[in-house]
Design a protein around this motif. Structure first.
Motif: not given
Length: 532
Positions: A151-166, A200-207
């Motif tokens: 929930v957290i990383f999915g929304g943040l990646s759309d706002r701050f970018g995939r690379r930063f969240l990765l 782990l969720s953030g890693l999977g989603l952004n990768s």
């Protein structure tokens, strides 16, 4: 010119993509190690009550001491795990000795037979007897972290970018895993496991996002399948690493340290050009495309790309992004309601039964290292078979068959006597393979059923349902304390019911991807997507 044409211009399958995808797949190899880590760090060793502290029994053999102090569990032909005699029963040393003694709990702690692991969190913090439910609670807390992270990383990646969240996810995986390895209490261990699950969720989603947004459509199926096999190989790697590292602290550290390395080289990754354009950072997107062209040996083609050309190629995506869509749209029309409800059942039950089988390897009475290898290896042929089946028979029959077959094998296993370990293990492996095939099918099937404008919301929703299933699965095992066959019955019935529900999903074999909700309605009405 579309964005795909721009990608072809700078090289869509060149050196950059090969290196990019390879490096992004490396941490995926270790993701299974954390998901299934509990099989080893929380394995329950044989145990019994410790001897009374105020007694000196050094003149007796260990077998005699055990006979005097701990009663036998007649049903399982082993010492009682949670009871001992209130006082030593010396008469039992005689040949015809009998007892009728008062029993008490393990007031002086427990003794463990560490044959499979040299130490586990069970032996470290005595998570047995009255505290045995905390083992399953620990895995549920970890899966709760995975859910919250999605929930957290999915929304943040759309706002701050995939690379930063990765980058953040890799660092959290490394630090969270390291801190878990040096935890001083079970509560602290659970806290850092929760953080690791989030990461782990953030890693999977952004990768996944960075992979698919830098490769052309024509190779996404191949790359997606390869990425799935990386997770499968990770299950085998975990078995090997755990075999050689038998201490739970060092094992946890061993599967966490590689993320320090992935964090360091993740600085090299380029942010998605698609995301940059949609977030009004077109100048950086042009620079990234030129870097890709240079790495792929197409410097001249890259130099011809300019801001106007890039924005023109992304007109359609930019216009779609201006619309406002939410999770509510997944239920707005009868067609979308049917799809969302059916897919929710499919994802929940697949994950629920998958982790129900995978997280209790000790019940099969086979070496846990061997069974982990077998459970991991069966995913390889299972994914091949279901891929061929989806191409020949269609998505819906393949999805239904995988779920129903898995449920049937699990239910049959309940009827097999515990002594027939080979039969029990074979049925469990078949069930695990069918569930792996179901996962492979529902990833593709869901992406084809949801229209482009709400596909991200749809995939996020069904992924959340899968994580809810993974959270609930460990807790169901606790029911086995009262009714031994009940967990297996629940794990078997759930996929059968969802397999029946999946019959009401439309077929997508050979159908074009829908872009709007109206496209779904029109294709079903015209028979392009046929349903029951």
């Amino acid at each position: 010119m579309a964005f795909g044409d721009l990608l072809e211009q700078v090289g869509s399958t060149g050196r950059f993509q090969v290196l990019h995808v390879t490096l992004l797949c490396m941490p995926i190899l270790m993701m299974a190690s954390h998901n299934l880590l509990q099989n080893f760090v929380a394995s329950v060793p044989p145990h019994h009550c410790s001897v009374h502290r105020n007694l000196s029994l050094s003149s007796l053999s260990p077998e005699q001491v055990l006979l005097l102090t701990v009663p036998q569990d007649i049903k399982n032909s082993r010492p009682e795990r949670c009871l001992r005699y209130a006082a030593p029963q010396w008469q039992l040393l005689s040949e015809n000795g009998t007892y009728n003694a008062e029993l008490q709990g393990c007031k002086d702690g427990w003794e463990y037979s560490m044959t499979e692991m040299s130490s586990t969190i069970i032996s470290e913090w005595d998570l047995v007897c009255d505290l045995r439910s905390l083992k399953q609670m620990g895995q549920t807390i970890y899966m709760g972290g995975v859910l919250v992270g999605a929930v957290i990383f999915g929304g943040l990646s759309d706002r701050f970018g995939r690379r930063f969240l990765l980058l953040i996810s890799n660092l959290l995986m490394a630090v969270g895993g390291t801190c878990a390895a040096f935890s001083t209490s079970f509560s602290v261990f659970c806290l850092f496991r929760f953080i690791t699950g989030m990461a782990l969720s953030g890693l999977g989603l952004n990768s996944f996002s960075l992979i698919v947004e830098w490769i052309p459509t024509r190779v996404r199926t191949v790359v997606g399948t390869g990425t799935g096999y990386c997770y499968t190989m990770g299950q085998l790697i975990l078995a090997v690493v755990a075999y050689f590292i038998r201490d739970w602290r060092w094992l946890t550290l061993a599967v966490s340290v590689p993320f320090y390395i992935t964090f360091l080289y993740s600085w090299w990754f380029l942010e998605s050009a698609r995301w940059l354009v949609l977030n009004r950072k077109s100048e950086q997107a042009v620079k990234n495309l030129k870097t890709v062209a240079r790495i792929n040996g197409r410097r001249e083609e890259g130099d011809r790309i300019n801001l106007e050309m890039l924005q023109d190629s992304m007109k359609k995506e930019m216009s779609c992004s201006q619309g406002s869509y939410s999770v509510v749209d997944l239920l707005r029309t009868p067609t979308m309601r049917n799809i969302t409800i059916c897919l929710s059942a499919v994802w929940f039950s697949t994950s629920f039964a998958y982790y129900g089988l995978s997280m209790d390897l000790q019940k099969f009475g086979v070496d846990i290292y061997l069974i982990q290898v077998i459970f991991g290896a069966v995913d390889i042929p299972a994914k091949v078979v279901v891929t061929v089946s989806m191409s020949i028979f269609g998505r819906r029959p393949s999805q239904c068959a995988a779920l129903i077959l898995s449920g049937v094998t699990i239910l049959i296993n309940i009827l097999v006597p515990y002594e027939k370990q080979t039969v029990r293990t074979t049925l469990a492996v078949l069930g695990k393979g069918c569930l792996a095939a179901s996962f492979n099918c529902c990833y593709l099937y869901s992406g084809e059923l949801y229209p482009t404008i709400i596909r991200q919301n749809g995939m996020g929703w069904v992924s959340m349902m899968a994580r809810v299933g993974a959270m609930v699965a460990p807790m169901v095992l606790l029911l086995g304390e009262a009714v031994p066959w009940l967990p297996g019955f629940i794990y078997g019935v759930a996929p059968i019911l969802s397999g029946v529900v999946a019959i009401y999903l439309p077929e997508t074999l050979g159908a074009p991807l829908p872009d709007t909700i109206q496209d779904n309605n029109e294709m079903i009405c015209c028979g392009t997507l046929w349903s029951v």
